[in-house]
Design a protein around this motif. Structure first.
Motif, PDB file in Angstrom:
ATOM      1  N   LEU A 277       1.072  -1.409  -0.425  1.00  8.42           N
ATOM      2  CA  LEU A 277      -0.027   0.212   0.530  1.00  8.42           C
ATOM      3  C   LEU A 277       1.139   1.256   0.361  1.00  8.42           C
ATOM      4  O   LEU A 277       1.817   1.169   1.013  1.00  8.42           O
ATOM      5  N   ARG A 278       0.066   2.185  -0.701  1.00  7.36           N
ATOM      6  CA  ARG A 278       1.241   3.215  -0.859  1.00  7.36           C
ATOM      7  C   ARG A 278       0.323   4.548  -0.516  1.00  7.36           C
ATOM      8  O   ARG A 278       0.469   5.745  -0.308  1.00  7.36           O
ATOM      9  N   SER A 279      -1.201   4.348  -0.611  1.00  3.07           N
ATOM     10  CA  SER A 279      -2.313   5.250  -0.296  1.00  3.07           C
ATOM     11  C   SER A 279      -3.198   4.988   0.559  1.00  3.07           C
ATOM     12  O   SER A 279      -4.229   4.104  -0.083  1.00  3.07           O
ATOM     13  N   ILE A 280      -3.712   6.036   1.063  1.00  4.44           N
ATOM     14  CA  ILE A 280      -4.910   5.543   2.000  1.00  4.44           C
ATOM     15  C   ILE A 280      -5.167   6.060   2.429  1.00  4.44           C
ATOM     16  O   ILE A 280      -5.359   7.919   2.690  1.00  4.44           O
TER      17      ILE A 280
ATOM     18  N   LEU B  56      -1.940   9.383   3.472  1.00  2.00           N
ATOM     19  CA  LEU B  56      -2.906   8.962   4.573  1.00  2.00           C
ATOM     20  C   LEU B  56      -3.497  10.351   4.687  1.00  2.00           C
ATOM     21  O   LEU B  56      -3.078  10.875   5.278  1.00  2.00           O
ATOM     22  N   LEU B  57      -4.600  10.209   3.522  1.00  2.00           N
ATOM     23  CA  LEU B  57      -4.981  11.249   3.470  1.00  2.00           C
ATOM     24  C   LEU B  57      -6.486  10.881   4.424  1.00  2.00           C
ATOM     25  O   LEU B  57      -7.332  10.281   4.033  1.00  2.00           O
ATOM     26  N   ILE B  58      -7.247  12.251   4.824  1.00  2.00           N
ATOM     27  CA  ILE B  58      -8.074  12.275   5.513  1.00  2.00           C
ATOM     28  C   ILE B  58      -9.021  13.202   4.636  1.00  2.00           C
ATOM     29  O   ILE B  58      -9.214  13.902   5.464  1.00  2.00           O
ATOM     30  N   PRO B  59     -10.414  12.820   3.760  1.00  2.00           N
ATOM     31  CA  PRO B  59     -11.052  13.396   3.361  1.00  2.00           C
ATOM     32  C   PRO B  59     -11.863  14.023   4.357  1.00  2.00           C
ATOM     33  O   PRO B  59     -12.467  13.751   5.162  1.00  2.00           O
ATOM     34  N   TYR B  60     -12.042  15.566   3.886  1.00  2.00           N
ATOM     35  CA  TYR B  60     -13.060  16.418   5.086  1.00  2.00           C
ATOM     36  C   TYR B  60     -14.088  16.986   3.937  1.00  2.00           C
ATOM     37  O   TYR B  60     -14.514  18.055   3.999  1.00  2.00           O
ATOM     38  N   ASP B  61     -14.622  16.166   4.007  1.00  2.00           N
ATOM     39  CA  ASP B  61     -16.415  16.587   3.388  1.00  2.00           C
ATOM     40  C   ASP B  61     -17.276  16.818   4.472  1.00  2.00           C
ATOM     41  O   ASP B  61     -18.634  17.263   3.991  1.00  2.00           O
ATOM     42  N   SER B  62     -16.922  16.385   5.490  1.00  2.00           N
ATOM     43  CA  SER B  62     -17.701  16.687   6.060  1.00  2.00           C
ATOM     44  C   SER B  62     -18.690  17.757   7.255  1.00  2.00           C
ATOM     45  O   SER B  62     -16.463  18.243   7.519  1.00  2.00           O
TER      46      SER B  62
END
Length: 482
Positions: free
Chosen positions: A243-246, A272-278
């Motif tokens: 794994l390279r992207s989570i 390690l991305l934490i989408p912040y659409d909420s």
């Protein structure tokens, strides 16, 4: 495509006759001469047709006699939808009633199969039949999206589709998989995905041990996106040598708050991305071993719980945080010292993105948060931080004070950039005065302003599976030097 439609487009047109009642050979020659595409080799024509949705690929039979037998020889690219509203975006999908006919008549293999718009339990028998057909035997891309409603109190799907176990027949050839609104059974059989590279799970219920086993069976997995994924038992534990992207996003709720993503061992993880659409962006992430992690965020320090590693202090030389070079944080602008204490975790940081967002949880510096002490400076501010970007900057007192600290204390920064909702060039001098630009710690630092791009704070979510993007938080539009 329904059987009647296939038959209609496959029927040859009337021949053209000359004055003696014979077929016109000259007309056929003229047609052949003008049809340059049909002169391509069969394998090239098949490759072109395989990229088209099945509905359009079938229609190519009317273009030339040469094309008529090819449709049955090209890999399927089948996009089916249970509900077909009058939406132009669904113009290339086929009705679910035609899927059985297509997979029974087409010899396969299938390059891509997408089935969306259905409700849990509606097509169980049909899906079992489809996935056991010869046409879908060597599927490369799978998109299975069950329409589901989310319980507002639990954050979990009210009803979810049981994942058809017959999809495992294509496990050896799957390259891309997207599963939405499904639940994995507790008695999941052993799995093996030797070439699966991209996996997306949305509103998925899965036992913790099944999730761990799923990732362990993916021997080529490079990117993993999870949104609203809940472990019915245990936690979501990640152990993967490839794994390279989570990306991990959990909806805020009583049960979701208890969910935890544990990065146990990911030796090649870079992002390690934490989408912040909420609005809340509530996540709990524990990282134990990720020695090559370079890109992290954006997370909201007030709500997000980033556990560095049990038993290792944030400044330990053995800690994975020393590899992080790009960090994005969300902030209301009220908790400068809390953010600075986080920066102490990342001594090698080169790029910092701060997304100012109004929030119902107003950050305040806690009384026990140590204030910044110039005698004990933050390492990245002294030696490594080259770029600071403030997104959604409105210029209120708290935000100005927040940004001014970086202007006055970033010793090696090259650029400090501000994205404003309504940028006005005549206000630049006033902003310079507030920020005390003439006293900046890095004399060569450029201060830049520009208008806020539409939805720029969501750009990172576009690059979860695109590993060619070096910096998922960076916008490419031109900046205004002030």
């Amino acid at each position: 495509m329904e059987k009647t439609e296939v038959a209609a487009v496959a029927a040859p047109g009337p021949e053209r006759l000359d004055s003696d009642g014979n077929a016109s050979k000259r007309a056929d020659c003229d047609e052949a001469d003008s049809d340059l595409i049909s002169k391509l080799p069969d394998d090239m024509l098949s490759a072109i047709m395989s990229l088209l949705p099945t509905k359009d690929a079938g229609r190519t039979q009317v273009l030339s006699r040469r094309w008529r037998p090819l449709w049955h020889a090209v890999p399927l690219n089948l996009d089916a939808r249970a509900e077909l509203p009058g939406n132009p975006a669904h113009a290339h999908t086929v009705p679910v009633s035609a899927v059985s006919t297509i997979v029974s008549q087409h010899p396969g293999p299938a390059r891509r199969f997408s089935f969306t718009g259905f409700h849990a339990g509606d097509f169980d028998a049909q899906m079992e039949s489809w996935f056991r057909s010869r046409a879908l035997d060597k599927l490369e891309e799978l998109h299975l999206c069950c329409h589901t409603s989310i319980d507002s109190s639990s954050g979990l799907p009210e009803q979810s589709q049981r994942l058809p176990l017959s999809v495992l027949r294509s496990a050896s050839t799957l390259l891309v998989a997207r599963i939405v609104g499904c639940r994995f059974p507790d008695d999941m059989p052993s799995m093996d995905f030797p070439v699966l590279a991209k996996l997306t799970l949305v509103y998925v219920l899965i036992p913790g041990d099944v999730f761990h086993g799923l990732l362990s069976s993916c021997h080529a997995l490079e990117s993993l996106y999870m949104s609203g994924v809940s472990a019915t038992t245990g936690s979501l534990r990640v152990t993967s040598p490839t794994l390279r992207s989570i990306a991990f996003h959990h909806w805020p709720s009583a049960k979701a708050a208890q969910a935890q993503l544990v990065i146990e061992d990911a030796p090649h993880l870079v992002r390690l991305l934490i989408p912040y659409d909420s609005q809340d962006g509530c996540v709990t992430i524990r990282v134990i071993r990720a020695p090559k992690l370079e890109i992290l965020g954006p997370f909201f320090p007030v709500l997000s719980n980033l556990i560095v590693s049990q038993g290792i202090s944030p400044v330990s030389s053995a800690n994975w945080t020393r590899s992080v070079k790009v960090l994005a944080l969300r902030s209301s602008g009220f908790a400068l010292h809390a953010v600075l204490n986080i920066l102490r975790w990342f001594p090698s940081l080169e790029k910092l993105y701060v997304i100012f967002r109004p929030h119902k949880y107003i950050e305040m510096d806690k009384e026990d948060d140590p204030l910044y002490d110039p005698l004990h400076p933050i390492e990245c501010l002294q030696a490594h931080l080259k770029l600071v970007v403030f997104k959604s900057f409105v210029g209120n007192e708290k935000q100005v004070n927040f940004a001014r600290f970086f202007v006055l204390n970033s010793k090696v920064v090259n650029r400090i950039q501000f994205e404003l909702f309504k940028y006005k060039s005549e206000s630049v001098a006033y902003q310079h005065q507030l920020l005390q630009v003439e006293k900046r710690a890095s004399r060569g630092a450029q201060i830049q302003f520009r208008n806020q791009p539409a939805r720029s704070d969501l750009d990172a979510s576009k690059h979860i599976h695109d590993l060619s993007v070096a910096d998922p938080f960076r916008n490419c539009q031109n900046w205004v030097h002030a």
